[in-house]
Design a protein around this motif. Structure first.
Motif, short mmCIF file in Angstrom:
data_model
loop_
_atom_site.label_atom_id
_atom_site.label_comp_id
_atom_site.label_asym_id
_atom_site.label_seq_id
_atom_site.Cartn_x
_atom_site.Cartn_y
_atom_site.Cartn_z
N SER A 38 50.03 -57.59 -34.72
CA SER A 38 50.78 -56.37 -35.06
C SER A 38 50.75 -56.05 -36.55
N SER A 39 50.38 -57.03 -37.36
CA SER A 39 50.31 -56.80 -38.81
C SER A 39 48.88 -56.53 -39.27
N CYS A 40 47.94 -56.45 -38.32
CA CYS A 40 46.52 -56.30 -38.66
C CYS A 40 45.96 -54.95 -38.22
N LYS A 49 49.63 -62.26 -37.39
CA LYS A 49 50.09 -61.63 -36.15
C LYS A 49 49.28 -60.36 -35.96
#
Length: 184
Positions: free
Chosen positions: A142-144, A140
């Motif tokens: 948002s997690s990177c 995702k």
């Protein structure tokens, strides 16, 4: 390209004109998006026959265009790996040259995965290349965290939800990562 062509041209004015108008950033992006060097060079030689010998030198002189490795950044890459942080690359690079690039710069083998624009047929900052990355590695945005030396690429990643950083130096990158608890 200046690293190579500065040893080819007898004056900077001609070199800068050539790199701005003939073997330009836009032309290089064509190879980075999958066009072969032969096809790209033939197109340019038709448009700029006077510059044909210099255009042909691009492919042969490609390896001499690099100024070297940024050691501090490679150190950060290895430290992240030691902390079991998954590190990937999304790179604008010719499909014809990437494998040789990995030989020249072995740190590319340190990444858990690499998305190469020339293999995908799309270059940064096009959102499609980021989506290919997310889909391929089942992540995702948002997690990177996304780090790039071009602000336009960082902005494109951020528009998709990545946390972005415009690379200026290993020291500033280290501080940015430490704030995110990635390098503690």
């Amino acid at each position: 390209p200046r690293n190579f062509y500065s040893n080819v041209f007898s004056n900077d004015t001609d070199m800068e004109w050539f790199l701005e108008h003939v073997c330009s950033k836009e032309w290089i992006l064509k190879m980075d998006s999958g066009v072969s060097f032969k096809e790209g060079a033939n197109e340019l030689k038709t448009q700029y026959p006077k510059w044909a010998p210099y255009i042909e030198m691009y492919d042969a002189g490609w390896e001499k265009m690099f100024s070297g490795v940024i050691d501090g950044t490679v150190t950060i890459l290895k430290q992240l790996k030691e902390k079991n942080v998954d590190v990937f690359a999304i790179t604008n690079w010719s499909h014809e040259k990437f494998d040789r690039g990995c030989e020249l710069f072995p740190f590319f083998n340190e990444f858990k995965g690499v998305v190469v624009s020339g293999r995908e047929g799309v270059v940064k900052p096009d959102p499609k290349i980021f989506q290919i990355f997310l889909d391929r590695y089942q992540l995702k945005a948002s997690s990177c965290h996304f780090i790039d030396d071009l602000e336009v690429n960082v902005q494109a990643a951020e528009s998709l939800g990545f946390k972005g950083h415009v690379f200026k130096s290993p020291q500033l990158l280290r501080k940015w990562l430490e704030k995110r608890k990635a390098l503690i």
